[in-house]
Design an enzyme around this catalytic site. Structure first.
Site, PDB file in Angstrom:
ATOM      1  N   ASP A 222      26.202  95.125 -28.584  1.00 40.06           N
ATOM      2  CA  ASP A 222      27.074  94.782 -27.463  1.00 40.06           C
ATOM      3  C   ASP A 222      27.361  96.044 -26.658  1.00 40.06           C
ATOM      4  O   ASP A 222      26.905  97.140 -27.010  1.00 40.06           O
ATOM      5  CB  ASP A 222      28.384  94.141 -27.949  1.00 40.06           C
ATOM      6  CG  ASP A 222      28.885  93.068 -26.984  1.00 40.06           C
ATOM      7  OD1 ASP A 222      28.873  93.336 -25.750  1.00 40.06           O
ATOM      8  OD2 ASP A 222      29.269  91.978 -27.426  1.00 40.06           O
ATOM      9  N   ASP A 242      22.886  99.510 -23.770  1.00 37.71           N
ATOM     10  CA  ASP A 242      22.632  98.819 -22.509  1.00 37.71           C
ATOM     11  C   ASP A 242      21.898  97.524 -22.831  1.00 37.71           C
ATOM     12  O   ASP A 242      20.769  97.534 -23.323  1.00 37.71           O
ATOM     13  CB  ASP A 242      21.777  99.714 -21.609  1.00 37.71           C
ATOM     14  CG  ASP A 242      21.479  99.086 -20.256  1.00 37.71           C
ATOM     15  OD1 ASP A 242      21.576  97.844 -20.130  1.00 37.71           O
ATOM     16  OD2 ASP A 242      21.139  99.833 -19.325  1.00 37.71           O
ATOM     17  N   LYS A 256      23.394  83.782 -28.674  1.00 42.83           N
ATOM     18  CA  LYS A 256      24.252  82.605 -28.786  1.00 42.83           C
ATOM     19  C   LYS A 256      25.179  82.528 -27.579  1.00 42.83           C
ATOM     20  O   LYS A 256      26.072  83.351 -27.406  1.00 42.83           O
ATOM     21  CB  LYS A 256      25.070  82.654 -30.080  1.00 42.83           C
ATOM     22  CG  LYS A 256      25.973  81.436 -30.309  1.00 42.83           C
ATOM     23  CD  LYS A 256      26.509  81.402 -31.728  1.00 42.83           C
ATOM     24  CE  LYS A 256      27.381  82.579 -32.036  1.00 42.83           C
ATOM     25  NZ  LYS A 256      28.633  82.603 -31.253  1.00 42.83           N
ATOM     26  N   HIS A 260      23.310  81.518 -20.511  1.00 41.68           N
ATOM     27  CA  HIS A 260      23.813  80.622 -19.459  1.00 41.68           C
ATOM     28  C   HIS A 260      24.755  81.342 -18.494  1.00 41.68           C
ATOM     29  O   HIS A 260      25.050  80.821 -17.418  1.00 41.68           O
ATOM     30  CB  HIS A 260      24.459  79.363 -20.052  1.00 41.68           C
ATOM     31  CG  HIS A 260      25.732  79.580 -20.808  1.00 41.68           C
ATOM     32  ND1 HIS A 260      26.523  78.538 -21.231  1.00 41.68           N
ATOM     33  CD2 HIS A 260      26.360  80.695 -21.230  1.00 41.68           C
ATOM     34  CE1 HIS A 260      27.569  78.998 -21.866  1.00 41.68           C
ATOM     35  NE2 HIS A 260      27.491  80.300 -21.884  1.00 41.68           N
TER      36      HIS A 260
END
Length: 355
Positions: A222, A242, A256, A260
């Site tokens: 992350d 990054d 996960k 979107h």
């Protein structure tokens, strides 16, 4: 003269925001938690007492509860709605604070972020946004209204409380249902040696999967601002980097509810990096995508909620909810050879993508 049904439909579409505000009110008052503390069922007087609602407001509380029961937020017994018993149902149970059941963390932050003033103002700006032409990347409605982008430092500058709510709410929302995935998709992680959990925040998902599959070495990837706030737990590895250029190599990469939020171009960049991070299909390499797969075949109710979530993406992100054809196009463009939808869980699909 319009039919009575047309008028009722007009009321519903025009005024349904009051249901959202009623839900927000219930969360702010702590109604789900109060009913839970009362044993999962409560009379109106007991609920009012637990919430310290003045006697003068108790009748109004009954009217709020009646609306929330009829909209499916709470359940009631056989007694009359205004004077009977109110119960938790599956929806209101995930709004109870301080209780974690099957890795289902409270969704109150998701509700409070989604019904916040800044979210409402962005939604009110849609009509003006549609009228404006744009050269270059089209800004989101949220960016157009607030001159800030969700998920980066500009949101914190706009409103630190909103930024915290969005971060907490997104983590809780994305971790919802992980217990079901672990139970129903045991083979998804069977035989894996290592997995990179892409953009998974504090590692809740990885830790939950590790309990069922201790043989898998997990790395959570992350942004530095997220990883820096996450204490080392000795269970999973944390890697700050990054997201568009650095994906730690592993036998599998899991995305996960990430793609979107992103534009086609950004999805392509990330999927390309993921493809380069995994071995061949013959060596067990795969990318696991858990995301919404829009499909009318799921039924009118589920399809309607998927299209609602697509409008959420339109207003607040550069992403969209995608059909299987959209996913196929993305995977092919990124250079993958094959994919399969392992199973659909409600609005979401679990997809394995192969190099």
């Amino acid at each position: 003269m319009p039919s009575s049904q047309a008028q009722a439909d007009l009321w519903r579409h025009t005024l349904y925001y009051l249901t959202s505000m009623g839900l927000r009110c219930a969360v702010k008052l702590g109604i789900p938690t109060a009913i839970h503390n009362l044993g999962g069922v409560s009379s109106l007087p007991d609920l009012a007492a637990a919430l310290s609602i003045p006697a003068s407001k108790q009748p109004f509380l009954g009217r709020l509860m009646r609306a929330l029961v009829t909209s499916g937020v709470f359940a009631n017994g056989k007694e009359r709605l205004l004077g009977g018993l109110f119960r938790l149902n599956p929806l209101s149970r995930i709004l109870v604070e301080g209780v974690v059941a099957e890795e289902h963390h409270s969704q109150t932050s998701f509700v409070l972020a989604g019904t916040s003033r800044h979210y409402m103002e962005a939604a009110l700006g849609m009509a003006d946004w549609f009228k404006k032409d744009a050269t270059g990347p089209v800004p989101t409605v949220f960016e157009d209204v607030h001159s800030a982008s969700l998920f980066d430092e500009s949101t914190a500058a706009l409103d630190p409380e909103l930024d915290a709510l969005v971060t907490e709410g997104l983590a809780a929302h994305d971790n919802l249902g992980i217990g079901t995935i672990i139970r129903e998709f045991h083979d998804l992680f069977k035989g894996l040696v290592s997995l990179t959990d892409f953009c998974c925040g504090d590692g809740t998902t990885s830790r939950a999967i590790t309990k069922a599959h201790p043989h898998v070495k997990f790395t959570v990837l992350d942004l530095p601002k997220v990883i820096d706030k996450t204490p080392s737990d000795g269970i999973v590895n944390y890697f700050a980097g990054d997201l568009f250029h650095t994906v730690p190599k592993a036998q599998a990469v899991m995305l996960k509810l990430v793609l979107h939020h992103l534009s086609y171009e950004d999805c392509f960049k990330i999927l390309t990096q993921c493809k380069d991070a995994i071995p061949s299909r013959e060596e067990g390499g795969k990318v696991i995508v858990i995301d919404i797969v829009v499909a009318p075949s799921l039924g009118q109710v589920m399809f309607k909620e998927q299209t609602l979530m697509d409008i959420l993406m339109l207003v607040f992100t550069r992403g969209r909810q995608r059909s299987e054809n959209n996913w196929h196009e993305l995977f092919t463009k990124a250079g993958f050879s094959d994919y399969k939808i392992v199973k659909k869980l409600g609005a979401r699909g679990v997809i394995e993508v192969y190099k």
